[in-house]
Design a protein around this motif. Structure first.
Motif, PDB file in Angstrom:
ATOM      1  N   HIS A  99      -3.599  -3.062  -3.563  1.00 17.52           N
ATOM      2  CA  HIS A  99      -2.822  -1.931  -3.035  1.00 17.52           C
ATOM      3  C   HIS A  99      -3.044  -0.710  -3.849  1.00 17.52           C
ATOM      4  N   ALA A 100      -4.208  -0.082  -3.694  1.00 14.57           N
ATOM      5  CA  ALA A 100      -4.718   1.126  -4.523  1.00 14.57           C
ATOM      6  C   ALA A 100      -3.831   2.409  -4.001  1.00 14.57           C
ATOM      7  N   VAL A 101      -3.670   2.646  -2.968  1.00  8.03           N
ATOM      8  CA  VAL A 101      -2.757   3.863  -2.409  1.00  8.03           C
ATOM      9  C   VAL A 101      -2.019   3.181  -1.435  1.00  8.03           C
ATOM     10  N   GLU A 102      -0.579   3.744  -1.375  1.00  7.70           N
ATOM     11  CA  GLU A 102       0.300   2.930  -0.676  1.00  7.70           C
ATOM     12  C   GLU A 102       1.342   4.175   0.018  1.00  7.70           C
ATOM     13  N   ASP A 103       0.992   4.552   1.219  1.00  7.56           N
ATOM     14  CA  ASP A 103       1.951   5.645   1.997  1.00  7.56           C
ATOM     15  C   ASP A 103       2.362   6.834   1.017  1.00  7.56           C
ATOM     16  N   VAL A 104       1.071   7.574   0.667  1.00  8.72           N
ATOM     17  CA  VAL A 104       1.052   8.574  -0.144  1.00  8.72           C
ATOM     18  C   VAL A 104       1.161   9.847   0.725  1.00  8.72           C
ATOM     19  N   THR A 105       2.049  10.794   0.331  1.00 10.06           N
ATOM     20  CA  THR A 105       2.391  12.040   1.198  1.00 10.06           C
ATOM     21  C   THR A 105       2.148  13.187   0.167  1.00 10.06           C
ATOM     22  N   SER A 130       1.179  -6.180 -11.105  1.00 11.42           N
ATOM     23  CA  SER A 130       0.033  -6.123 -10.572  1.00 11.42           C
ATOM     24  C   SER A 130       0.072  -5.623  -9.241  1.00 11.42           C
ATOM     25  N   PRO A 131      -1.049  -4.842  -8.997  1.00 14.18           N
ATOM     26  CA  PRO A 131      -0.926  -4.111  -7.467  1.00 14.18           C
ATOM     27  C   PRO A 131      -1.610  -5.156  -6.511  1.00 14.18           C
ATOM     28  N   ILE A 132      -2.027  -6.472  -6.913  1.00 20.44           N
ATOM     29  CA  ILE A 132      -2.521  -7.266  -5.988  1.00 20.44           C
ATOM     30  C   ILE A 132      -1.559  -8.124  -5.298  1.00 20.44           C
ATOM     31  N   HIS A 133      -1.598  -8.255  -4.014  1.00 18.38           N
ATOM     32  CA  HIS A 133      -0.613  -9.048  -3.276  1.00 18.38           C
ATOM     33  C   HIS A 133      -1.466  -9.775  -2.198  1.00 18.38           C
ATOM     34  N   PRO A 134      -0.733 -10.683  -1.977  1.00 21.11           N
ATOM     35  CA  PRO A 134      -1.411 -11.817  -0.949  1.00 21.11           C
ATOM     36  C   PRO A 134      -1.585 -11.186   0.520  1.00 21.11           C
ATOM     37  N   VAL A 135      -2.697 -11.649   1.379  1.00 20.66           N
ATOM     38  CA  VAL A 135      -2.649 -11.245   2.636  1.00 20.66           C
ATOM     39  C   VAL A 135      -1.167 -11.334   3.379  1.00 20.66           C
ATOM     40  N   GLY A 136      -0.745 -10.433   4.025  1.00 20.38           N
ATOM     41  CA  GLY A 136       0.420 -10.458   4.930  1.00 20.38           C
ATOM     42  C   GLY A 136       1.597  -9.830   4.246  1.00 20.38           C
ATOM     43  N   TYR A 137       1.353  -9.249   2.789  1.00 22.08           N
ATOM     44  CA  TYR A 137       2.589  -9.019   2.001  1.00 22.08           C
ATOM     45  C   TYR A 137       2.887  -7.672   2.824  1.00 22.08           C
ATOM     46  N   VAL A 138       3.812  -7.202   3.059  1.00 23.59           N
ATOM     47  CA  VAL A 138       4.577  -6.208   3.482  1.00 23.59           C
ATOM     48  C   VAL A 138       5.373  -5.447   2.461  1.00 23.59           C
ATOM     49  N   PRO A 139       4.914  -4.145   1.796  1.00 27.79           N
ATOM     50  CA  PRO A 139       5.324  -3.397   0.876  1.00 27.79           C
ATOM     51  C   PRO A 139       6.750  -2.808   1.379  1.00 27.79           C
ATOM     52  N   GLU A 140       7.903  -2.734   0.442  1.00 23.05           N
ATOM     53  CA  GLU A 140       8.983  -1.804   0.953  1.00 23.05           C
ATOM     54  C   GLU A 140       8.509  -0.584   1.400  1.00 23.05           C
ATOM     55  N   PRO A 141       9.563  -0.165   2.224  1.00 26.53           N
ATOM     56  CA  PRO A 141       9.175   1.527   2.750  1.00 26.53           C
ATOM     57  C   PRO A 141       9.672   2.114   1.790  1.00 26.53           C
ATOM     58  N   VAL A 142       8.935   3.641   1.919  1.00 29.38           N
ATOM     59  CA  VAL A 142       9.151   4.517   0.858  1.00 29.38           C
ATOM     60  C   VAL A 142      10.162   5.234   1.446  1.00 29.38           C
ATOM     61  N   HIS A 143      11.206   5.565   0.397  1.00 31.66           N
ATOM     62  CA  HIS A 143      12.503   6.475   0.743  1.00 31.66           C
ATOM     63  C   HIS A 143      12.462   7.228  -0.600  1.00 31.66           C
ATOM     64  N   PHE A 144      12.768   8.637  -0.414  1.00 35.77           N
ATOM     65  CA  PHE A 144      12.936   9.540  -1.572  1.00 35.77           C
ATOM     66  C   PHE A 144      14.286  10.024  -1.436  1.00 35.77           C
ATOM     67  N   GLU A 145      14.715  10.310  -2.752  1.00 35.58           N
ATOM     68  CA  GLU A 145      16.115  10.752  -2.854  1.00 35.58           C
ATOM     69  C   GLU A 145      15.971  12.408  -3.057  1.00 35.58           C
ATOM     70  N   LYS A 146      16.387  13.418  -2.523  1.00 38.07           N
ATOM     71  CA  LYS A 146      16.192  14.767  -2.788  1.00 38.07           C
ATOM     72  C   LYS A 146      17.147  15.165  -3.997  1.00 38.07           C
ATOM     73  N   VAL A 147      16.616  15.795  -4.845  1.00 35.85           N
ATOM     74  CA  VAL A 147      17.094  16.064  -6.085  1.00 35.85           C
ATOM     75  C   VAL A 147      17.482  17.335  -5.942  1.00 35.85           C
ATOM     76  N   THR A 148      16.612  18.364  -5.563  1.00 29.51           N
ATOM     77  CA  THR A 148      16.839  19.818  -5.139  1.00 29.51           C
ATOM     78  C   THR A 148      15.829  19.933  -3.949  1.00 29.51           C
ATOM     79  N   ALA A 149      15.738  21.093  -3.683  1.00 25.37           N
ATOM     80  CA  ALA A 149      15.154  21.591  -2.380  1.00 25.37           C
ATOM     81  C   ALA A 149      13.546  21.310  -2.684  1.00 25.37           C
ATOM     82  N   CYS A 150      12.986  21.304  -4.207  1.00 27.09           N
ATOM     83  CA  CYS A 150      11.813  21.086  -4.288  1.00 27.09           C
ATOM     84  C   CYS A 150      11.482  19.747  -5.150  1.00 27.09           C
ATOM     85  N   HIS A 151      12.553  19.040  -5.388  1.00 27.18           N
ATOM     86  CA  HIS A 151      12.498  17.990  -6.191  1.00 27.18           C
ATOM     87  C   HIS A 151      12.762  16.663  -5.400  1.00 27.18           C
TER      88      HIS A 151
END
Length: 626
Positions: free
Chosen positions: A338-344, A588-609
């Motif tokens: 999993h090289a890049v995972e849900d990057v925004t 390790s970033p290596i996971h078996p086939v079928g592995y579902v990573p946890e969803p990405v959730h972010f905490e808003k520290v400030t309007a920009c953080h």
């Protein structure tokens, strides 16, 4: 210039492990023999860490390579001087007079070598396990099974996850940081009495650098091995050295204990090197990037025009890239990396967004996916209003006119068989932007802009220094007048003075042309100096993003705090506890086939953080300015 040497004979032993006296090494040229180093003298005591420091071309590596008779393979020869290595029996070995058979027993066994460029030090045709076992079987008479067990131990020492799997892989299957750790493991394999480390951590991120240097120091403490560390990073010198040898133009200009050289430098060149070291905290209270100080009196024309615009140039949404790992007789996919995972994230016009993280975190893969040099598995990339993933191959080729890349290794990205003129005008021909004599005129203008003499247009990459080659790479990237440049570790392997000049040049060009940068790097002090916003990556995910001031003044994620804590400093008072050797390998970033990573959730520290914890909101800075 006169040599400045501090003497502290009370701490010296009667018999040094290595003694170099009056060394002069010459290389052939069309104009006759040229001295690479001249009248170089220094000693290394058992268990001592000696750092040779200086800019590219100062003779650091030549002085060290001569101890292993490696300069003769590049055409050099020792014209004068003595080189002595004390053997285990107490007798001195004349390294200058030793024949090749004797040197083969010394290389790897008595003297270990960590080279700066791992891809040239590793054989691409053999597995990592084979190359590690070769030295153990030759110098330690180990069986194949014993060598394999020892190889696993060595890979664990240098914090490589899944060592058994890595032994079966080839160099090209590993990241640059991984390859460098393999080279370090090979050098440590036979527990040499002298370890020569030639810029061993230059291309590594700060966390791995801290661990590797802690490992080298641990080896010294446990085995009593001496270390000759070649570097251009004065902060690393401050944290590692017992004694320092400063070199300039092939000569030693200053030598002495690290405390005296760093706190009371006598030579102007040493003072200049210390002045250009980027320091964390230099940008506290400053809203916009500022030029860096240089050793040379290079004029920098950066003004207050570095403030970003308001229009979004690049919008990356939920980018995901995984690499299949195949196994079994049928070559089926048994796992995924999993090289890049849900990057925004977003980049505004005239903005520099820095993407930081350790080797293998997914920074470079993210840059390659944006240019579609790697095809993402999912996500959306909107550049200047165009959906890049929906474009045809021809449409993507035309889109790259506005998107260029500066690679980490300028020598590898330049064709050694083409003149610099041909390489700079190649994008102009590809996109049919210029023709005839206008091509050479445009190339001359670009060389003027990156401050290279027009006479260099007829030269080839091998005739230039590393910093000059990187300027050529920048000139080539500028040729089609792009709107976005992805700089992938573009200055990580350069001397601090050349690094400062190149970064100042990039800031100048941003101010003049309105270029946006995705600056991929691992040097947090440099990132603090050049960035508007910072996104921190770990294991393929962005874990924190904010303005530069917020990330450095108020880091929230534990990994961001670890990155900042690992940055080497010139502070001698706390160097003993600065770095600790990690006890656990990284996940390790290596996971078996079928592995579902946890969803990405972010905490808003400030309007920009935003920080990866829990809560809602994407970590892309959509609702805040830079």
């Amino acid at each position: 210039m006169a040599l400045v040497r501090y003497w502290n004979r009370g701490q010296r032993m009667n018999k040094p492990l290595v003694n170099v006296e009056g060394l002069r090494v010459e290389f052939p040229s069309k104009r006759g023999a040229i001295a690479g180093v001249q009248d170089v003298s220094f000693t290394i005591e058992p268990g001592e860490i000696v750092c040779i420091v200086g800019e590219s071309g100062s003779g650091k590596s030549v002085s060290a390579y001569t101890l292993m008779q490696l300069t003769k393979f590049s055409g050099g020869w020792v014209a004068d001087g003595r080189l002595t290595l004390e053997s285990g029996s107490g007798n001195g070995i004349d390294l200058r007079a030793a024949d090749e058979a004797r040197m083969r027993t010394i290389r790897g066994n008595e003297i270990g070598m960590i080279f700066q460029e791992p891809m040239t030090a590793l054989n691409p045709s053999y597995t990592i396990g084979w190359q590690l076992a070769e030295s153990l079987q030759q110098h330690r008479d180990m069986s194949q099974e014993e060598a394999a067990d020892r190889s696993v131990e060595l890979l664990k020492q240098v914090r490589i996850p899944e060592p058994e799997r890595r032994l079966k892989q080839y160099p090209h299957e590993l990241s640059g940081g991984m390859r460098q750790r393999i080279v370090i493991a090979m050098a440590l394999a036979c527990e040499p009495r002298l370890l020569i480390a030639d810029e061993p951590t230059t291309a590594l991120d700060v966390t791995v650098q801290a661990e590797i240097l802690a490992l080298i120091r641990k080896l010294r403490d446990e085995t009593g091995a001496a270390v000759l560390l070649i570097t251009h990073d004065m902060a690393v010198v401050a944290q590692m050295a017992d004694r320092v040898v400063v070199m300039q133009s092939g000569r030693v200009t200053e030598e002495g204990p690290v405390e005296q050289v760093l706190t009371d430098p006598r030579h102007p060149y040493t003072r200049a090197l210390l002045a250009v070291v980027p320091k964390l905290g230099d940008m506290t209270g400053k809203a916009l990037p500022e030029p860096m100080e240089t050793v040379a009196t290079t004029e920098c024309n950066v003004d207050k025009q570095l403030e970003p615009g308001s229009r979004v140039l690049l919008d990356v949404k939920h980018l995901t890239k995984r690499f299949p790992i195949r196994g079994g007789w049928l070559g089926r996919t048994v796992a995924n990396a999993h090289a890049v995972e849900d990057v925004t994230f977003r980049i505004l016009e005239n903005e520099t967004l820095s993407l930081v993280g350790e080797s293998g975190s997914g920074k470079s893969v993210t840059g390659l996916c944006i240019l579609r040099l790697e095809r993402p598995d999912s996500g959306e990339i909107i550049f200047d209003g165009r959906d890049l993933l929906a474009l045809s191959d021809e449409g993507m080729r035309l889109a790259r006119r506005d998107m260029q890349m500066i690679f980490q290794d300028p020598y590898g990205s330049l064709n050694p068989h083409m003149s610099l003129l041909e390489q700079v005008i190649e994008p102009l021909r590809n996109f049919k932007l210029e023709a005839g004599s206008a091509l050479e005129d445009r190339a001359a203008e670009l060389f003027d802009r990156v401050r290279l003499p027009r006479a260099f247009l007829r030269r080839y990459p091998s005739e230039l220094s590393g910093g000059q080659r990187q300027r050529v790479a920048i000139a080539r990237a500028l040729a089609p007048k792009p709107k976005l440049i992805i700089a992938d570790e573009a200055v990580s392997a350069l001397d601090v003075s050349i690094q400062a000049e190149v970064l100042n040049l990039m800031m100048e060009l941003q101010a003049e042309m309105g270029i946006s940068y995705l600056f991929i790097g691992h040097d947090m002090a440099v990132v603090e100096r050049v960035s508007h916003r910072v996104a921190v990556m770990y294991l393929g995910r962005i874990v924190e993003t904010a303005t530069r001031e917020q990330v450095f003044a108020n880091p929230q994620h534990e990994y961001t705090k670890t990155l900042l804590a690992a940055v080497p400093t010139l502070d001698l008072a706390h160097r003993a506890e600065k770095w600790e050797l990690a006890t656990e390998p990284p996940p390790s970033p290596i996971h078996p086939v079928g592995y579902v990573p946890e969803p990405v959730h972010f905490e808003k520290v400030t309007a920009c953080h935003f920080v990866l914890r829990s809560g809602e909101g994407p970590a892309d800075g959509r609702k805040c300015g830079p």
